[in-house]
Every structure is written in C-alpha cells, then in structure tokens.
Design a protein around this motif. Structure first.
Motif, PDB file in Angstrom:
ATOM      1  N   GLY A   1      -4.570  10.664  31.094  1.00 12.03           N
ATOM      2  CA  GLY A   1      -4.646  10.492  32.515  1.00 12.03           C
ATOM      3  C   GLY A   1      -5.522  11.360  33.256  1.00 12.03           C
ATOM      4  N   LEU A   2      -6.627  11.967  32.726  1.00 15.20           N
ATOM      5  CA  LEU A   2      -7.844  12.611  33.568  1.00 15.20           C
ATOM      6  C   LEU A   2      -9.097  11.853  33.171  1.00 15.20           C
ATOM      7  N   GLN A   3      -9.796  11.332  34.001  1.00 18.89           N
ATOM      8  CA  GLN A   3     -11.195  10.487  33.697  1.00 18.89           C
ATOM      9  C   GLN A   3     -11.993  11.682  34.452  1.00 18.89           C
ATOM     10  N   VAL A   4     -13.467  11.682  34.304  1.00 22.53           N
ATOM     11  CA  VAL A   4     -14.397  12.346  35.130  1.00 22.53           C
ATOM     12  C   VAL A   4     -15.161  11.252  35.355  1.00 22.53           C
ATOM     13  N   ARG A   5     -15.616  11.166  36.672  1.00 23.63           N
ATOM     14  CA  ARG A   5     -16.571  10.201  37.148  1.00 23.63           C
ATOM     15  C   ARG A   5     -17.968  11.063  37.278  1.00 23.63           C
ATOM     16  N   LEU A   6     -19.071  10.324  36.583  1.00 23.30           N
ATOM     17  CA  LEU A   6     -20.449  10.728  36.770  1.00 23.30           C
ATOM     18  C   LEU A   6     -21.356   9.906  36.546  1.00 23.30           C
ATOM     19  N   ASP A   7     -22.613  10.444  36.505  1.00 18.53           N
ATOM     20  CA  ASP A   7     -23.780   9.332  36.143  1.00 18.53           C
ATOM     21  C   ASP A   7     -24.154   9.121  34.898  1.00 18.53           C
ATOM     22  N   PRO A   8     -24.124   7.968  34.258  1.00 16.61           N
ATOM     23  CA  PRO A   8     -23.872   7.701  32.817  1.00 16.61           C
ATOM     24  C   PRO A   8     -25.168   8.516  32.128  1.00 16.61           C
ATOM     25  N   ARG A   9     -26.352   8.496  32.916  1.00 15.57           N
ATOM     26  CA  ARG A   9     -27.551   9.111  32.248  1.00 15.57           C
ATOM     27  C   ARG A   9     -27.342  10.462  32.089  1.00 15.57           C
ATOM     28  N   ALA A  10     -26.599  11.100  33.018  1.00 15.37           N
ATOM     29  CA  ALA A  10     -26.093  12.683  32.716  1.00 15.37           C
ATOM     30  C   ALA A  10     -25.283  12.750  31.679  1.00 15.37           C
ATOM     31  N   ALA A  11     -24.284  11.761  31.431  1.00 10.26           N
ATOM     32  CA  ALA A  11     -23.314  12.002  30.198  1.00 10.26           C
ATOM     33  C   ALA A  11     -24.252  11.866  29.118  1.00 10.26           C
ATOM     34  N   ARG A  12     -25.210  10.885  29.008  1.00 14.67           N
ATOM     35  CA  ARG A  12     -26.112  10.601  27.623  1.00 14.67           C
ATOM     36  C   ARG A  12     -26.826  11.920  27.426  1.00 14.67           C
ATOM     37  N   ASP A  13     -27.442  12.533  28.523  1.00 15.46           N
ATOM     38  CA  ASP A  13     -28.172  13.648  28.235  1.00 15.46           C
ATOM     39  C   ASP A  13     -27.547  15.011  27.796  1.00 15.46           C
ATOM     40  N   ILE A  14     -26.505  15.093  28.382  1.00 13.99           N
ATOM     41  CA  ILE A  14     -25.479  16.304  27.859  1.00 13.99           C
ATOM     42  C   ILE A  14     -24.768  15.944  26.589  1.00 13.99           C
ATOM     43  N   LEU A  15     -24.882  14.968  26.117  1.00 17.96           N
ATOM     44  CA  LEU A  15     -24.083  14.627  24.959  1.00 17.96           C
ATOM     45  C   LEU A  15     -25.276  14.509  23.829  1.00 17.96           C
ATOM     46  N   LYS A  16     -26.645  14.529  24.181  1.00 15.59           N
ATOM     47  CA  LYS A  16     -27.738  13.942  23.484  1.00 15.59           C
ATOM     48  C   LYS A  16     -27.475  12.777  22.429  1.00 15.59           C
ATOM     49  N   ALA A  17     -26.926  11.889  23.379  1.00 10.82           N
ATOM     50  CA  ALA A  17     -26.310  10.474  22.758  1.00 10.82           C
ATOM     51  C   ALA A  17     -27.501   9.471  22.680  1.00 10.82           C
ATOM     52  N   ILE A  18     -27.245   8.872  21.628  1.00 13.97           N
ATOM     53  CA  ILE A  18     -28.488   7.580  21.413  1.00 13.97           C
ATOM     54  C   ILE A  18     -27.733   6.575  22.176  1.00 13.97           C
TER      55      ILE A  18
END
Length: 158
Positions: free
Chosen positions: A134-151
């Motif tokens: 029941g909890l979502q965070v709204r954020l810039d997807p590029r910031a999410a990618r960067d903090i996760l060091k995601a491919i």
C-alpha cells in the motif's frame, strides 16, 4: 501505515527526490501492480512492479511496468545468462526482507543485480513500491536506475 521504510530511508539518505503515495492494498487482487495503478489513478505503464528472479541460479531484481510480463529469455540475456526463472515468493521474502506485495528494489537486505525495463526511462515519473504493502514512491525513473546501479534493458515479453 508508516511512510518510513528501509526503501524510503535509502532514497532520503541518497538525496533522491521522491514523494510517497499510499493506497488501499488488496491482498486478493489478481495482479497487485494493476490494482495499485488503479488505486492511485495512474497509468499502469508508470506503476512499476518489482519482481525477484533467478538467472543461472543467482538472484536478481527486475523492475517492469505493472501491465506487462517479463520475458525470461530477455531477462537472462540482460544479465549475460542462459536461463531465468521467477523466484518463489517465500524465497523472495527471505532474500529482500520485504513481504510479497511490498517488495521494493530499494533497501533490500542484500542488494542484488537489478534490471529496469528500458521503456520506463522514457517516463517523466514512475511509481515503485516503497517497501510496504500500500505504499508507492513517485520518482524520476533515471534516479531509480542510478541509485540501484540497474541495467536498463528490454525485458518485457512481446
């Protein structure tokens, strides 16, 4: 409901701009991500689901739009592997420290390699689970990618 979770603490500590959005989580929903999108009044392509999988026997985290399915072939390829399969719910909970329906890619017990669907990066904002049902965070997807060091890779089935 607490709006402070390991996920939100990781984002705050990293200086990532985000907003929290709460909704009534339905444990009986057929597709949790779609139920979340409907509950918060957002396009399903912007509400990303967090899935835990195995690629060549190693755990990985996958973040894709809630209205799409992951291609196991594309997932394996994104990590340079041969085969991929979904992790069993109990194993996903043990690996992440979160409950199914509240699994976030942020603040997992042990950070594992992560991949995000490349088309999600085209959005101005996305919603990702904040570490609690029941909890979502709204954020810039590029910031999410960067903090996760995601491919960033094509991960969804055609």
């Amino acid at each position: 409901m607490s709006r402070s979770t390991r996920a939100t603490q990781v984002l705050s500590k990293a200086g990532i701009a985000f907003e929290t959005v709460t909704y009534d989580y339905d444990p009986d929903a057929e597709r949790i991500g779609l139920q979340a999108a409907e509950a918060i009044g957002e396009e399903p392509r912007r509400v990303l689901k967090t899935l835990m999988a195995m690629v060549d026997g190693k755990p990985v985290c996958v973040v894709v739009p809630s209205d799409r399915e992951v291609s196991m072939k594309k997932l394996a390829a994104a990590f340079g592997g041969k085969s991929a399969s979904m992790m069993k719910p109990a194993d996903a909970e043990r690996a992440t420290g979160y409950h199914v329906g509240g699994i976030s890619p942020f603040g997992q017990k042990k950070q594992v390699p992560t991949a995000i669907e490349v088309t999600a990066l085209e959005e101005t904002h996305v919603y990702i689970n904040g570490g609690q049902r029941g909890l979502q965070v709204r954020l810039d997807p590029r910031a999410a990618r960067d903090i996760l060091k995601a491919i960033a890779a094509p991960l969804i089935a055609d």
